[in-house]
Motif scaffolding. Sequence first.
Motif, PDB file in Angstrom:
ATOM      1  N   ALA A 137      12.944 -30.952 -19.266  1.00 16.77           N
ATOM      2  CA  ALA A 137      12.024 -30.662 -18.162  1.00 16.77           C
ATOM      3  C   ALA A 137      12.380 -31.502 -16.939  1.00 16.77           C
ATOM      4  O   ALA A 137      12.112 -31.112 -15.810  1.00 16.77           O
ATOM      5  N   GLU A 138      12.998 -32.677 -17.203  1.00  8.81           N
ATOM      6  CA  GLU A 138      13.363 -33.592 -16.120  1.00  8.81           C
ATOM      7  C   GLU A 138      14.753 -34.154 -16.365  1.00  8.81           C
ATOM      8  O   GLU A 138      15.209 -34.239 -17.502  1.00  8.81           O
ATOM      9  N   ALA A 139      15.396 -34.571 -15.275  1.00 11.76           N
ATOM     10  CA  ALA A 139      16.714 -35.205 -15.359  1.00 11.76           C
ATOM     11  C   ALA A 139      16.893 -36.105 -14.147  1.00 11.76           C
ATOM     12  O   ALA A 139      16.116 -36.035 -13.181  1.00 11.76           O
ATOM     13  N   GLN A 140      17.904 -36.957 -14.195  1.00 12.32           N
ATOM     14  CA  GLN A 140      18.294 -37.797 -13.056  1.00 12.32           C
ATOM     15  C   GLN A 140      19.622 -37.283 -12.551  1.00 12.32           C
ATOM     16  O   GLN A 140      20.557 -37.116 -13.325  1.00 12.32           O
ATOM     17  N   VAL A 141      19.736 -37.036 -11.257  1.00 15.76           N
ATOM     18  CA  VAL A 141      20.964 -36.519 -10.655  1.00 15.76           C
ATOM     19  C   VAL A 141      21.513 -37.569  -9.705  1.00 15.76           C
ATOM     20  O   VAL A 141      20.782 -38.102  -8.868  1.00 15.76           O
ATOM     21  N   THR A 142      22.807 -37.874  -9.844  1.00  9.33           N
ATOM     22  CA  THR A 142      23.486 -38.810  -8.965  1.00  9.33           C
ATOM     23  C   THR A 142      24.621 -38.084  -8.268  1.00  9.33           C
ATOM     24  O   THR A 142      25.413 -37.408  -8.912  1.00  9.33           O
ATOM     25  N   LEU A 143      24.674 -38.233  -6.962  1.00 12.41           N
ATOM     26  CA  LEU A 143      25.748 -37.645  -6.173  1.00 12.41           C
ATOM     27  C   LEU A 143      26.599 -38.759  -5.602  1.00 12.41           C
ATOM     28  O   LEU A 143      26.090 -39.803  -5.213  1.00 12.41           O
ATOM     29  N   ARG A 144      27.903 -38.534  -5.575  1.00 13.56           N
ATOM     30  CA  ARG A 144      28.846 -39.532  -5.086  1.00 13.56           C
ATOM     31  C   ARG A 144      29.576 -38.988  -3.872  1.00 13.56           C
ATOM     32  O   ARG A 144      29.734 -37.794  -3.714  1.00 13.56           O
ATOM     33  N   GLY A 145      30.061 -39.896  -3.046  1.00 17.29           N
ATOM     34  CA  GLY A 145      30.790 -39.510  -1.844  1.00 17.29           C
ATOM     35  C   GLY A 145      32.274 -39.356  -2.099  1.00 17.29           C
ATOM     36  O   GLY A 145      32.761 -39.493  -3.228  1.00 17.29           O
TER      37      GLY A 145
END
Length: 154
Positions: free
Chosen positions: A46-54
């Motif tokens: 139902a939930e997650a953590q999303v990390t974006l990198r440059g």
Amino acid sequence: MKKAAVAWVSVAGGPALALWCVSLEGALLVVSGPGEQSAPGLADAAEAQVTLRGDHGGRIVTWPARVSRLVPGTEQWESSAPLVAAKRLNAPGTTADLVARWAADGCAVTRLAPAGDPVAGAGLPAGSLAEVPRETPAVRATRKPFRLHRVRRR
């Protein structure tokens, strides 16, 4: 988020996995399942953590995501799945064939929508978040190089 091609997604506090994604209507869409990338637990979460990198490899932002799975045959599936399939590189067949395969094989097309304030600059940890390498049977001892004769130094 619009330029993201890969996102690091963590489900239920597990390790973050690098997943291919497509940005669409303010959310990220991820395909997983047979013949596609592996994302254990994401389709049912139902939930997650999303990390974006440059481009430099450093973290830009981490945000909580609300996870929803697109169901084949629904209006949301019909409008989104072909757009995701069109962005899929090296896929065999046409876009329509790929969407049909996803529906038949039980692949999950998952939508990750922002569900809260992102963790920005000051809120990010200062230390390294590198993990210890996982155990694998592929590790083997390194041998010394083989020499046929004695090497003399002058």
